[in-house]
Structures are given as structure tokens and as C-alpha cells.
Design an enzyme around this catalytic site. Structure first.
Site, PDB file in Angstrom:
ATOM      1  N   TYR A 193       0.818  -1.205   0.000  1.00 18.43           N
ATOM      2  CA  TYR A 193       0.000   0.000   0.000  1.00 18.43           C
ATOM      3  C   TYR A 193       0.858   1.264   0.000  1.00 18.43           C
ATOM      4  O   TYR A 193       0.453   2.305  -0.526  1.00 18.43           O
ATOM      5  CB  TYR A 193      -0.933   0.018   1.208  1.00 18.43           C
TER       6      TYR A 193
ATOM      7  N   LYS B 243       3.605 -15.260   4.252  1.00 22.18           N
ATOM      8  CA  LYS B 243       3.716 -16.140   3.083  1.00 22.18           C
ATOM      9  C   LYS B 243       5.204 -16.412   2.860  1.00 22.18           C
ATOM     10  O   LYS B 243       5.762 -16.213   1.774  1.00 22.18           O
ATOM     11  CB  LYS B 243       3.067 -15.473   1.864  1.00 22.18           C
TER      12      LYS B 243
ATOM     13  N   ASP C 116      -2.785 -18.210   3.059  1.00 22.60           N
ATOM     14  CA  ASP C 116      -3.845 -18.978   2.414  1.00 22.60           C
ATOM     15  C   ASP C 116      -4.455 -19.982   3.389  1.00 22.60           C
ATOM     16  O   ASP C 116      -5.681 -20.171   3.424  1.00 22.60           O
ATOM     17  CB  ASP C 116      -3.333 -19.669   1.147  1.00 22.60           C
TER      18      ASP C 116
ATOM     19  N   ASP D 193      -5.749  -6.705   5.789  1.00 23.53           N
ATOM     20  CA  ASP D 193      -6.924  -6.098   5.175  1.00 23.53           C
ATOM     21  C   ASP D 193      -7.920  -7.182   4.755  1.00 23.53           C
ATOM     22  O   ASP D 193      -9.127  -7.098   5.007  1.00 23.53           O
ATOM     23  CB  ASP D 193      -6.480  -5.280   3.970  1.00 23.53           C
TER      24      ASP D 193
ATOM     25  N   ASP E 200     -11.635  -8.558   6.957  1.00 26.75           N
ATOM     26  CA  ASP E 200     -12.951  -8.544   6.315  1.00 26.75           C
ATOM     27  C   ASP E 200     -13.576  -9.935   6.350  1.00 26.75           C
ATOM     28  O   ASP E 200     -14.801 -10.076   6.532  1.00 26.75           O
ATOM     29  CB  ASP E 200     -12.834  -8.064   4.871  1.00 26.75           C
TER      30      ASP E 200
END
Length: 349
Positions: free
Chosen positions: A136, A186, A218, A242, A246
Site C-alpha cells: 500500500y 507467506k 492462504d 486487510d 474482512d
């Protein structure tokens, strides 16, 4: 007298922050409120999504109560002028590197979650998301390949200092809860994640009482819907956090129920508090938005920035009591308006 900067923003932001402010005012805590535009609303007024006066107010306040930003009308603008640039900018300017996102299933909302009751009952987790690094904030742009194809690029990077400070927030949070911390990365693919994992492991020696585990993002996404109550505190980077927060919101029944705190240190001084939902322009101005996430964000404001645990618990208890008595907005399967839901919470105070 503590000063609270109120930045309603776009879409449903003004509606939900209005209800949160009503709840704060009802507590009679002698707070001072000052409002300023941000996002698309600020761009329309001044040509800037983050006007200097708005930023100055945020910097001199004791805490910021934030609504939501985003409006498809501005999608064609260059990136620095879009509403989202204001959110990234204020996080950077205030040094808000730690985002605290609790996800709890309130009694009575079991059927609002898409997960089976036996899987989601007792859900109470916290996602600690790094907020000022990652793709970001990394170098980004467009270029043309040797073959003449358009190509976009976004740089993901963390230095060890950035990882250590957010990991410490995760460890401190875990130490005060069930002493379980899951670091999500990851590392099997990304060098950035391998550094993340190395630094978190190094810091773990300062917290021998906290049980640290690691999980690839994942797998973490899968486990959040398979066995969400197995988690307590999750610490992860900006992009992964992020997405996972959610996902956690739906475990809890609705994204309209999840608050957040963005902090510049563990103490929470000058933090920013906002619901994790977006601006939802499709329902803006219709009184359909769920204000609970904004109201619960006000509780986090009291807890982290004003050190008023008793008042924070009063708000959380009032939301819980209203829900137990059947208060529901449309996202929870009910028919109450935004203001009526706020009234229901106020009645329980």
C-alpha cells in the site's frame, strides 16, 4: 477537556459517525468535538482529499473518530486526488502503524453468521494489522514492457524495525488475553515474509509466556472459516490483514459490526477509530447503515486513547443488550434504521 476530531468522510460515514457521537455525548464525559471534511467530501470542498486544516485538527486532537471514505465519482482522478489517498495520508502523518480489529460474535447474532453455530459460537479474536507499510505504501506505478505491453508494479517491503514494532503490539495484546499469538505471512514464497517470520521469532524470546505459531496466509484464510475460535490474536502485514479482517467480519455476522483502532504506539495516544466497512455509496443517505461498528469504535477510543475502560465497557454492554432484545438493521436481518439502531443502544445506556 479531551478534543475528539470527527471526520465523517463519504457515503454512510456521516450517518454512522453521527450515531457514535450521540453515544459518546450521552456518557457525559465532558468531551469536546470538532468536525472536518476528508475524502471525497473534502475534495469537492477544497480540491484536496486531505486538506491541511483537517490534518492539523487530527494532529492536535486527543483522538480521531473516523467514518468512511470512497466514492466512485472520483475513480477517474489521479490516485493522489482520490478519497482513499486521504486515509493513507492521515495514517502516515499520524504514524498510525498498528490497526487493532476485534471480531466477536455477539449473543443473539449466531444466525447472522454464514457459519454453523457450533463452528462460530464463542468467537472472540483480535487481528493486529500493520498499517503503514507493505504494497500500500511501497513504490508503485505503470510501465511498458519490451514487448509493448502495459504493466503495473507495486513494491512489497518491510524493514526489521517495522516488523518488530507491530509484532510487539501483537505480543502485548496476546499477553493480556489468552497468551496465544498467530503470525500470518507467506514465507514459503515471499522474501518480505521470511524477514517478517525471522523478526517475529527473534522477538518471541521477550515473551516466553506467549505461545507463538506461524501460518501461511492462504491456510489462515481457510482456518478462519473452518475453526475461527481456534484463534486468539493474529498479527500480520497490511495486505494480508486487510483481507483477513474482512473475512473475520462475516464470521461475526456482518461487516457492520466490526470496529477498529489505529494506533501510533501500544498506549494509543492520538489514535484513530473507525468501522472497518467502506462508504457503501449505494445505501448512503437512506438510513440503512448499521452504526454498531462506529459505536463500538467509540468504545475503543475511550479504552485506548482516553484510558476510560469503564465507559468503554458501558458502550459495549449497551450494544450487546440492544442486540439481545432484537434490535437489528437490515444487514443483520432486521428493519431498524441507522438512527433507530442508535436509539436502541442509547436506551440501554
Amino acid at each position: 477537556m479531551p478534543l475528539i476530531a470527527v471526520l465523517p468522510g463519504d457515503g454512510i460515514g456521516p450517518e454512522v459517525t453521527h450515531e457514535a457521537r450521540r453515544v459518546l455525548e450521552a456518557l457525559d464525559l465532558d468531551l469536546q468535538f470538532e468536525e472536518a471534511p476528508i475524502g471525497g467530501a473534502a475534495y469537492l470542498a477544497s480540491g484536496r482529499p486531505l486538506p491541511p486544516d483537517t490534518l492539523a485538527l487530527a494532529k492536535r486532537s486527543d483522538a480521531v473518530l473516523f467514518g468512511a471514505i470512497g466514492d466512485p465519482r472520483f475513480d477517474a482522478l489521479e490516485r493522489r486526488l482520490r478519497p482513499e489517498a486521504a486515509l493513507l495520508g492521515i495514517r502516515r502523518e499520524l504514524g498510525l502503524f498498528a490497526n487493532i480489529r476485534p471480531a466477536s460474535l455477539f449473543p443473539g447474532l449466531e444466525n447472522a453468521s454464514p457459519l454453523k453455530n457450533e463452528i462460530v459460537a464463542g468467537l472472540d479474536i483480535v487481528i493486529v494489522r500493520e498499517l503503514t507499510g507493505d504494497v500500500y505504501f511501497g513504490e508503485k506505478g505503470r510501465r511498458t514492457t519490451l514487448e509493448g505491453l502495459r504493466q503495473g508494479h507495486d513494491l512489497m517491503s518491510y524493514d526489521e524495525g517495522e516488523v518488530e514494532r507491530i509484532a510487539r503490539v501483537g505480543f502485548e495484546m496476546a499477553k493480556r488475553r489468552k497468551r496465544k499469538l498467530c503470525s500470518v505471512d507467506k514465507a514459503n514464497v515471499l522474501e518480505t515474509s521470511q524477514l517478517w517470520r525471522d523478526v517475529v521469532n527473534d522477538l518471541a524470546t521477550d515473551y516466553p509466556e506467549v505461545h507463538l505459531t506461524h501460518m501461511y496466509v492462504d491456510n489462515a484464510a481457510m482456518q478462519l472459516v473452518r475453526a475461527p475460535t481456534a484463534f486468539d490474536v493474529i498479527v500480520t502485514g497490511n495486505l494480508f490483514g486487510d483481507i483477513l479482517s474482512d473475512e473475520a467480519s462475516m464470521c461475526a455476522g456482518s461487516i457492520g459490526m466490526l470496529p477498529s483502532a489505529s494506533l501510533s504506539a501500544w498506549s494509543g495516544a492520538n489514535g484513530m477509530y473507525e468501522p472497518i466497512h467502506g462508504s457503501a455509496p449505494d445505501i448512503a443517505g437512506q438510513g440503512k447503515a448499521n452504526p454498531c461498528a462506529a459505536i463500538l469504535s467509540a468504545a475503543l477510543l475511550l479504552r485506548h486513547s482516553l484510558d476510560n475502560e469503564a465507559a468503554a465497557r458501558r458502550i459495549e454492554a449497551a450494544v450487546a443488550a440492544a442486540l439481545v432484545k432484537g434490535a437489528r438493521t437490515a444487514d443483520l436481518g432486521g428493519s431498524l434504521s441507522t438512527t433507530a439502531m442508535g436509539d436502541a443502544v442509547l436506551a440501554e445506556l
